[in-house]
Design a protein around this motif. Structure first.
Motif, PDB file in Angstrom:
ATOM      1  N   ALA A   9     -11.198  38.477 -49.653  1.00 28.38           N
ATOM      2  CA  ALA A   9     -10.750  37.908 -48.378  1.00 28.38           C
ATOM      3  C   ALA A   9      -9.643  36.895 -48.596  1.00 28.38           C
ATOM      4  CB  ALA A   9     -11.936  37.260 -47.660  1.00 28.38           C
ATOM      5  N   VAL A  12      -4.343  39.028 -49.998  1.00 29.69           N
ATOM      6  CA  VAL A  12      -4.185  40.456 -50.305  1.00 29.69           C
ATOM      7  C   VAL A  12      -5.289  41.272 -49.619  1.00 29.69           C
ATOM      8  CG1 VAL A  12      -4.089  42.171 -52.161  1.00 29.69           C
ATOM      9  CG2 VAL A  12      -3.006  39.938 -52.475  1.00 29.69           C
ATOM     10  N   ASP A  34     -16.990  36.773 -51.618  1.00 30.80           N
ATOM     11  CA  ASP A  34     -17.862  35.601 -51.756  1.00 30.80           C
ATOM     12  C   ASP A  34     -17.086  34.297 -51.647  1.00 30.80           C
ATOM     13  OD1 ASP A  34     -16.555  35.784 -54.164  1.00 30.80           O
ATOM     14  OD2 ASP A  34     -18.354  36.011 -55.392  1.00 30.80           O
ATOM     15  N   ARG A  35     -15.751  34.404 -51.382  1.00 32.38           N
ATOM     16  CA  ARG A  35     -14.967  33.184 -51.127  1.00 32.38           C
ATOM     17  C   ARG A  35     -14.044  33.445 -49.941  1.00 32.38           C
ATOM     18  NH1 ARG A  35     -13.378  31.796 -57.344  1.00 32.38           N
ATOM     19  NH2 ARG A  35     -15.517  31.774 -58.082  1.00 32.38           N
ATOM     20  N   THR A  41      -7.675  31.415 -53.779  1.00 27.99           N
ATOM     21  CA  THR A  41      -6.396  30.995 -54.379  1.00 27.99           C
ATOM     22  C   THR A  41      -5.307  31.002 -53.310  1.00 27.99           C
ATOM     23  OG1 THR A  41      -7.073  31.985 -56.453  1.00 27.99           O
ATOM     24  CG2 THR A  41      -4.731  31.577 -56.211  1.00 27.99           C
ATOM     25  N   SER A  42      -5.397  31.962 -52.405  1.00 27.03           N
ATOM     26  CA  SER A  42      -4.354  32.123 -51.383  1.00 27.03           C
ATOM     27  C   SER A  42      -4.208  30.888 -50.499  1.00 27.03           C
ATOM     28  CB  SER A  42      -4.689  33.327 -50.497  1.00 27.03           C
ATOM     29  OG  SER A  42      -4.819  34.484 -51.278  1.00 27.03           O
ATOM     30  N   GLY A  47       3.606  29.184 -50.289  1.00 25.14           N
ATOM     31  CA  GLY A  47       3.964  30.051 -49.154  1.00 25.14           C
ATOM     32  C   GLY A  47       5.451  30.321 -48.995  1.00 25.14           C
ATOM     33  N   LEU A  48       6.227  30.038 -50.047  1.00 18.15           N
ATOM     34  CA  LEU A  48       7.676  30.280 -49.965  1.00 18.15           C
ATOM     35  C   LEU A  48       7.965  31.763 -50.177  1.00 18.15           C
ATOM     36  CD1 LEU A  48      10.491  28.908 -49.871  1.00 18.15           C
ATOM     37  CD2 LEU A  48      10.334  28.648 -52.356  1.00 18.15           C
ATOM     38  N   VAL A 165     -19.822  41.116 -55.379  1.00 19.20           N
ATOM     39  CA  VAL A 165     -19.917  42.508 -55.846  1.00 19.20           C
ATOM     40  C   VAL A 165     -20.123  42.464 -57.360  1.00 19.20           C
ATOM     41  CG1 VAL A 165     -18.653  44.677 -56.094  1.00 19.20           C
ATOM     42  CG2 VAL A 165     -18.393  43.312 -54.002  1.00 19.20           C
ATOM     43  N   GLY A 305       0.179  37.641 -59.163  1.00 12.03           N
ATOM     44  CA  GLY A 305       0.796  36.505 -59.861  1.00 12.03           C
ATOM     45  C   GLY A 305       1.298  35.430 -58.920  1.00 12.03           C
ATOM     46  N   ALA A 306       2.578  35.064 -59.084  1.00 10.73           N
ATOM     47  CA  ALA A 306       3.171  33.974 -58.306  1.00 10.73           C
ATOM     48  C   ALA A 306       3.682  34.449 -56.949  1.00 10.73           C
ATOM     49  CB  ALA A 306       4.320  33.361 -59.091  1.00 10.73           C
ATOM     50  N   GLY A 308       1.827  36.416 -54.490  1.00  8.38           N
ATOM     51  CA  GLY A 308       0.793  37.035 -53.651  1.00  8.38           C
ATOM     52  C   GLY A 308       1.004  36.862 -52.156  1.00  8.38           C
ATOM     53  N   ILE A 309       1.562  35.750 -51.751  1.00  6.42           N
ATOM     54  CA  ILE A 309       1.783  35.546 -50.311  1.00  6.42           C
ATOM     55  C   ILE A 309       3.017  36.365 -49.896  1.00  6.42           C
ATOM     56  CG2 ILE A 309       2.112  33.823 -48.477  1.00  6.42           C
ATOM     57  CD1 ILE A 309      -0.594  33.664 -50.200  1.00  6.42           C
ATOM     58  N   THR A 310       4.010  36.360 -50.747  1.00  5.86           N
ATOM     59  CA  THR A 310       5.235  37.118 -50.475  1.00  5.86           C
ATOM     60  C   THR A 310       4.951  38.614 -50.339  1.00  5.86           C
ATOM     61  OG1 THR A 310       6.443  35.486 -51.764  1.00  5.86           O
ATOM     62  CG2 THR A 310       7.526  37.606 -51.464  1.00  5.86           C
TER      63      THR A 310
END
Ligand SMILES: Cc1cc2nc3c(=O)[nH]c(=O)nc-3n(C[C@H](O)[C@H](O)[C@H](O)COP(=O)(O)OP(=O)(O)OC[C@H]3O[C@@H](n4cnc5c(N)ncnc54)[C@H](O)[C@@H]3O)c2cc1C
Length: 333
Positions: A9, A12, A34-35, A41-42, A47-48, A165, A305-306, A308-310
């Motif tokens: 969740a 990604v 479970d998080r 991490t997200s 967020g750039l 899981v 990696g660096a 994930g938001i992009t």
């Protein structure tokens, strides 16, 4: 009706789940994680939106470009819509500074605007770099974006299970396909030793006078969100520690104050340490797993990696298309 499980969740998992609902409107989609929100991490990422091929070693540049194009289309449509406040998207100008010329970066063709700065402009800004670029891009405030994705997912009829899981075997016979978006923990879940951490450390300061972002390639950057400015950072490969090291904190502050003196004096309101879930290359592929009780189709989508938001929206869209193709093959649609 096809039954789809999404493990994860974070940005990604949520993006993959939402794209799956859009591509397979009749499927029942369940997120298992479970998080959630602030424990992922997200949640803490800067967020750039500044995609680069260099951060995704080994992945086909055309694919990275496609994921970036899809991500920018989605984010920029949100940033200019009435939903921007809730989804956490902002169109924002900023600067990239470098000691080396940055030739034709991937983001140049995607973002709203890109221009190389002249030497007199660098001088006026008072920075100690030979090259500078003015870039207007989109920023995602992840503290808003994750809850927004979750609301959309639930509004579309998605369900959520809060549990860990232990093995893919538990899905056999219960789901038609599993989307694996477990981020860094895919290292254990899939026994995938290609996944490794790059430790990051950000401080969030209250500096409402900062209305732009700055990124340098030598360890100093800052990115405003709706309520704070994230300043960083560090990149430590294979460091698994989730502890904020006082020396690293002091180094971040020293580098950022030197880069941009107007950050100095702003109160620190939050500190965040987490691991960038790297994999060379990012894993986006379908696998058929065999167990004693049957087989299982899994679409893996992890190792961002660096970026994930992009890239979460673009890879989520590709993963959903892959799941749809698999289900078609097995006449589950
Ligand atoms: C300091 C720092 C700054 C960053 N800045 C940026 C940036 O500016 N731009 C950018 O694009 N990216 C940035 N990133 C990278 C970005 O944060 C990550 O790439 C992204 O968050 C990865 O998302 P994810 O969904 O794969 O993982 P996560 O957010 O970690 O989510 C993983 C999910 O999987 C679930 N899960 C895992 N295993 C199991 C299991 N066995 N059972 C049940 N659930 C499980 C977890 O519960 C969680 O819900 C930054 C990262 C750091 C550390």
């Amino acid at each position: 009706m096809a039954k789809v499980a999404v493990i994860g969740a974070g940005a990604v998992g949520l993006s993959t789940a939402l794209n799956t609902q859009q591509i397979l409107p009749h499927a029942s989609v369940t997120i298992i994680a479970d998080r959630f929100t602030r424990d992922t991490t997200s949640h803490g990422a800067g967020g750039l939106f500044l995609p680069s091929i260099d951060h995704l070693h080994g992945r086909d540049p055309d694919l990275v470009t496609q994921w970036s194009v899809d991500g920018f289309k989605f984010y920029s449509s949100l940033a200019s819509s009435y939903e921007a406040g809730d989804s956490g998207h902002m169109i924002m100008p900023g600067y990239v500074f470098s000691h080396k010329e940055i030739k034709n970066p991937l983001y140049k063709r995607l973002v709203y605007s890109f221009r190389e700065l002249r030497q007199e402009e660098l001088k006026k800004l008072g920075v100690d770099y030979e090259y500078g670029y003015q870039v207007t891009t989109v920023i995602t405030d992840t503290s808003k974006f994750l809850p927004w994705l979750m609301r959309r997912f639930k509004d579309n009829g998605g369900t959520v299970e809060n549990r860990t899981v232990q093995s893919f075997q538990e899905f056999v016979g219960k789901y038609d396909i599993v989307m694996n978006c477990s981020g860094f923990r895919a290292r254990e879940l899939c026994n995938d030793k290609k996944v490794y951490p790059i430790k990051g450390h950000l401080l969030r300061i209250k500096a409402p006078w900062i209305k732009y972002w700055v990124y340098t390639e030598d360890g100093a950057y800052f990115v405003p969100s709706q309520d704070a400015v994230a300043i960083g950072g560090i990149r430590q490969k294979d460091n698994y520690s989730l502890t904020a090291d006082p020396k690293e904190r002091a180094g971040i502050l020293e580098r950022c104050y030197k880069l941009w003196p107007s950050l100095k004096g702003a109160p620190i309101i939050n500190e965040w340490v987490d691991l960038r879930p790297h994999r060379d290359p990012l894993r986006l592929e379908t696998e058929t797993m065999s167990f004693s009780n049957g087989s299982l189709k899994v679409v893996h989508n992890y190792g961002h990696g660096a970026l994930g938001i992009t890239l979460c929206w673009g890879t989520g869209l590709s993963a959903a298309r892959m799941a749809s193709a698999e289900l078609m093959k097995n006449s589950k649609l």
